[in-house]
Design a protein around this motif. Structure first.
Motif, PDB file in Angstrom:
ATOM      1  N   ARG A  74       0.828  -1.213   0.000  1.00  0.00           N
ATOM      2  CA  ARG A  74       0.000   0.000   0.000  1.00  0.00           C
ATOM      3  C   ARG A  74       0.857   1.256   0.000  1.00  0.00           C
ATOM      4  O   ARG A  74       0.443   2.316   0.428  1.00  0.00           O
ATOM      5  CB  ARG A  74      -0.970  -0.022   1.192  1.00  0.00           C
ATOM      6  CG  ARG A  74      -1.997  -1.150   1.129  1.00  0.00           C
ATOM      7  CD  ARG A  74      -2.836  -1.093  -0.149  1.00  0.00           C
ATOM      8  NE  ARG A  74      -3.784  -2.197  -0.259  1.00  0.00           N
ATOM      9  CZ  ARG A  74      -3.559  -3.319  -0.917  1.00  0.00           C
ATOM     10  NH1 ARG A  74      -2.387  -3.502  -1.534  1.00  0.00           N
ATOM     11  NH2 ARG A  74      -4.472  -4.266  -0.977  1.00  0.00           N
ATOM     12  N   GLY A  75       2.092   1.116  -0.496  1.00  0.00           N
ATOM     13  CA  GLY A  75       2.968   2.274  -0.678  1.00  0.00           C
ATOM     14  C   GLY A  75       3.718   2.704   0.564  1.00  0.00           C
ATOM     15  O   GLY A  75       4.272   3.805   0.607  1.00  0.00           O
ATOM     16  N   GLU A  76       3.814   1.817   1.569  1.00  0.00           N
ATOM     17  CA  GLU A  76       4.463   2.206   2.820  1.00  0.00           C
ATOM     18  C   GLU A  76       5.953   2.505   2.626  1.00  0.00           C
ATOM     19  O   GLU A  76       6.471   3.491   3.162  1.00  0.00           O
ATOM     20  CB  GLU A  76       4.294   1.097   3.865  1.00  0.00           C
ATOM     21  CG  GLU A  76       2.855   0.785   4.244  1.00  0.00           C
ATOM     22  CD  GLU A  76       2.259  -0.377   3.461  1.00  0.00           C
ATOM     23  OE1 GLU A  76       1.277  -0.970   3.952  1.00  0.00           O
ATOM     24  OE2 GLU A  76       2.783  -0.681   2.354  1.00  0.00           O
ATOM     25  N   LEU A  77       6.652   1.659   1.853  1.00  0.00           N
ATOM     26  CA  LEU A  77       8.090   1.858   1.696  1.00  0.00           C
ATOM     27  C   LEU A  77       8.397   3.094   0.873  1.00  0.00           C
ATOM     28  O   LEU A  77       9.220   3.926   1.270  1.00  0.00           O
ATOM     29  CB  LEU A  77       8.730   0.622   1.054  1.00  0.00           C
ATOM     30  CG  LEU A  77      10.243   0.736   0.805  1.00  0.00           C
ATOM     31  CD1 LEU A  77      10.999   0.965   2.107  1.00  0.00           C
ATOM     32  CD2 LEU A  77      10.775  -0.503   0.097  1.00  0.00           C
ATOM     33  N   GLU A  99       2.485  -2.368  -8.299  1.00  0.00           N
ATOM     34  CA  GLU A  99       1.571  -3.177  -7.484  1.00  0.00           C
ATOM     35  C   GLU A  99       0.290  -3.417  -8.268  1.00  0.00           C
ATOM     36  O   GLU A  99      -0.193  -2.529  -8.982  1.00  0.00           O
ATOM     37  CB  GLU A  99       1.260  -2.432  -6.175  1.00  0.00           C
ATOM     38  CG  GLU A  99       0.301  -3.117  -5.237  1.00  0.00           C
ATOM     39  CD  GLU A  99       0.768  -4.508  -4.822  1.00  0.00           C
ATOM     40  OE1 GLU A  99       0.077  -5.479  -5.188  1.00  0.00           O
ATOM     41  OE2 GLU A  99       1.821  -4.620  -4.168  1.00  0.00           O
ATOM     42  N   ILE A 100      -0.278  -4.634  -8.157  1.00  0.00           N
ATOM     43  CA  ILE A 100      -1.502  -4.937  -8.911  1.00  0.00           C
ATOM     44  C   ILE A 100      -2.744  -4.350  -8.261  1.00  0.00           C
ATOM     45  O   ILE A 100      -3.755  -4.154  -8.928  1.00  0.00           O
ATOM     46  CB  ILE A 100      -1.682  -6.454  -9.090  1.00  0.00           C
ATOM     47  CG1 ILE A 100      -1.879  -7.145  -7.738  1.00  0.00           C
ATOM     48  CG2 ILE A 100      -0.533  -7.062  -9.862  1.00  0.00           C
ATOM     49  CD1 ILE A 100      -2.420  -8.550  -7.856  1.00  0.00           C
ATOM     50  N   TRP A 113       1.874   5.260  -9.632  1.00  0.00           N
ATOM     51  CA  TRP A 113       1.351   3.939  -9.264  1.00  0.00           C
ATOM     52  C   TRP A 113       1.047   3.173 -10.534  1.00  0.00           C
ATOM     53  O   TRP A 113       0.284   3.635 -11.380  1.00  0.00           O
ATOM     54  CB  TRP A 113       0.085   4.104  -8.425  1.00  0.00           C
ATOM     55  CG  TRP A 113      -0.385   2.839  -7.757  1.00  0.00           C
ATOM     56  CD1 TRP A 113      -1.284   1.939  -8.238  1.00  0.00           C
ATOM     57  CD2 TRP A 113       0.005   2.347  -6.477  1.00  0.00           C
ATOM     58  NE1 TRP A 113      -1.468   0.911  -7.348  1.00  0.00           N
ATOM     59  CE2 TRP A 113      -0.684   1.131  -6.251  1.00  0.00           C
ATOM     60  CE3 TRP A 113       0.885   2.810  -5.487  1.00  0.00           C
ATOM     61  CZ2 TRP A 113      -0.542   0.388  -5.083  1.00  0.00           C
ATOM     62  CZ3 TRP A 113       1.041   2.072  -4.334  1.00  0.00           C
ATOM     63  CH2 TRP A 113       0.324   0.874  -4.134  1.00  0.00           C
ATOM     64  N   ARG A 114       1.634   2.006 -10.698  1.00  0.00           N
ATOM     65  CA  ARG A 114       1.453   1.272 -11.945  1.00  0.00           C
ATOM     66  C   ARG A 114       1.487  -0.221 -11.681  1.00  0.00           C
ATOM     67  O   ARG A 114       2.028  -0.691 -10.680  1.00  0.00           O
ATOM     68  CB  ARG A 114       2.511   1.678 -12.964  1.00  0.00           C
ATOM     69  CG  ARG A 114       3.939   1.562 -12.491  1.00  0.00           C
ATOM     70  CD  ARG A 114       4.919   2.130 -13.508  1.00  0.00           C
ATOM     71  NE  ARG A 114       4.878   1.353 -14.742  1.00  0.00           N
ATOM     72  CZ  ARG A 114       5.172   1.834 -15.933  1.00  0.00           C
ATOM     73  NH1 ARG A 114       5.513   3.109 -16.070  1.00  0.00           N
ATOM     74  NH2 ARG A 114       5.144   1.074 -17.000  1.00  0.00           N
ATOM     75  N   GLU A 119       9.801   1.006 -18.274  1.00  0.00           N
ATOM     76  CA  GLU A 119      10.668   0.457 -19.315  1.00  0.00           C
ATOM     77  C   GLU A 119      12.147   0.620 -18.993  1.00  0.00           C
ATOM     78  O   GLU A 119      12.962  -0.233 -19.331  1.00  0.00           O
ATOM     79  CB  GLU A 119      10.347   1.115 -20.662  1.00  0.00           C
ATOM     80  CG  GLU A 119       9.016   0.695 -21.253  1.00  0.00           C
ATOM     81  CD  GLU A 119       8.947  -0.806 -21.514  1.00  0.00           C
ATOM     82  OE1 GLU A 119       9.939  -1.361 -22.032  1.00  0.00           O
ATOM     83  OE2 GLU A 119       7.923  -1.423 -21.176  1.00  0.00           O
ATOM     84  N   ALA A 120      12.508   1.745 -18.375  1.00  0.00           N
ATOM     85  CA  ALA A 120      13.921   2.020 -18.119  1.00  0.00           C
ATOM     86  C   ALA A 120      14.070   2.648 -16.738  1.00  0.00           C
ATOM     87  O   ALA A 120      13.290   3.525 -16.360  1.00  0.00           O
ATOM     88  CB  ALA A 120      14.492   2.949 -19.182  1.00  0.00           C
TER      89      ALA A 120
END
Length: 333
Positions: A74-77, A99-100, A113-114, A119-120
């Motif tokens: 959930r984006g904690e890090l 994250e899915i 968020w994706r 790609e790079a």
């Protein structure tokens, strides 16, 4: 043919974790079921931020510095890393969470968020407890000592299927050889090797790090490590979406040329997280500061504890730069 309702653990786990009603689609996220280093202490995010700064220096402080949080929960890090970076470095950092699950409400707008990797990447790709949730097949030796694929139903019932052959058999022979003794088990790590190679291929220059429960070829567990987690407790792995399904990672098999495996204890010590107690004199000079330092030392001790989080493996894979953790010794897992 596997027969009605029977399939290998890889397909069963994929559906149970990532299907439309899978475990990782649930709103509470991983933190609702198990405690990772990220959840144990903000010191972990600060250490990762320090590692990102080392990568930045090795890259010559580029105009754009990437930080990719792979399997971001959930984006904690990523939130903690951005907060811990010096202001100038944070301003140059492109933060990306992979994250899915859907984007959490209130997440820092600087974070992209994706569902898939960019790609790079020029910077640091950090995968904390990702590879253990990349589904794998399970093999078990039959009465003749032949490794066979383990098949499972949604209720967790198992039976043995066809013999393991081809690339999977070659992987077992190289990375997890099973003696000809009935009932021994192994997790076939080929999908994790491929997943890690794919992730590292996105790093044009910088560092990729995978942190996970791990073991090496000289000390594989004889009966495998497949297990489940629900509401903070270990449980029987049942592939119905009700629990996390995980298995420790053969990080030495995943490593690409130039990569190496450390313990989390060694890596965090190299990043200044040691768990050393503050000097007692501080208690009389500044009691509040002493309490804060003592709390921090306790959190650091948990992150680096032998027999606990300190035994996690860090697979460190430099790409086009010197290893920023070169001074960290590689004790056995």
């Amino acid at each position: 043919m596997t027969g009605p309702g029977w399939r290998g653990w890889r397909a069963a786990t994929e559906a149970a974790l990532y299907g439309p009603d899978g475990f990782y689609r649930r709103p509470e996220g991983p933190a609702g079921h198990f405690r990772t280093s990220v959840h144990a202490s903000p010191l972990f995010a600060r250490a990762v931020a320090g590692l990102l700064c080392r990568v930045d220096e090795a890259l010559g402080r580029p105009d754009r510095l990437d930080f990719v949080d792979m399997a971001a929960g959930r984006g904690e890090l990523v939130t903690g890393v951005l907060a811990a970076l010096p202001a100038g470095t944070a301003a140059r950092t492109r933060a990306c969470a992979v994250e899915i699950a859907t984007r959490p409400v209130g997440l820092d707008p600087r974070v992209e968020w994706r569902a898939g990797l960019p790609e790079a990447v020029t910077g640091l790709l950090f995968a904390n407890e990702w590879l253990d949730n990349v589904p794998v097949e399970v093999a078990q030796t039959d009465a003749s000592g032949v490794p066979r694929r383990v098949l499972v139903r949604a209720d967790g019932t198992e039976r043995l299927g066809e013999p393991v052959t081809g690339a999977e058999a070659a992987w077992l022979a190289r990375w997890w050889p099973l003696p000809a003794e009935e009932g021994l088990r192994a997790e076939i790590g080929l999908p994790r090797d491929a997943a890690w190679a794919s992730a590292v291929s996105r790093v044009e220059r910088g560092l990729a790090v995978a942190v996970d429960y791990a073991h090496t070829v000289d000390a594989r567990p004889p009966f495998g490590t497949l297990t489940g987690f629900r509401e903070g407790r270990g449980t029987v792995p049942v592939p119905d979406g009700s629990c996390d399904i995980t298995a420790h990672v053969a990080l030495d098999a995943c490593a690409l040329p130039g990569g190496r495996v450390l313990t989390q204890r060694a890596a965090l010590h190299a990043l200044g997280i040691t768990g050393a107690r503050p000097p007692l004199a501080l208690a009389s000079q500044d009691p509040a500061a002493y309490v804060r330092a003592l709390t921090s030392a306790g959190e650091a001790a948990e992150l680096t504890a032998a027999g606990g989080l300190g035994d996690f493996g860090w697979l460190v894979q430099p790409v086009g730069i010197a290893d920023p953790l070169a001074q960290a010794s590689p004790p056995g897992l």
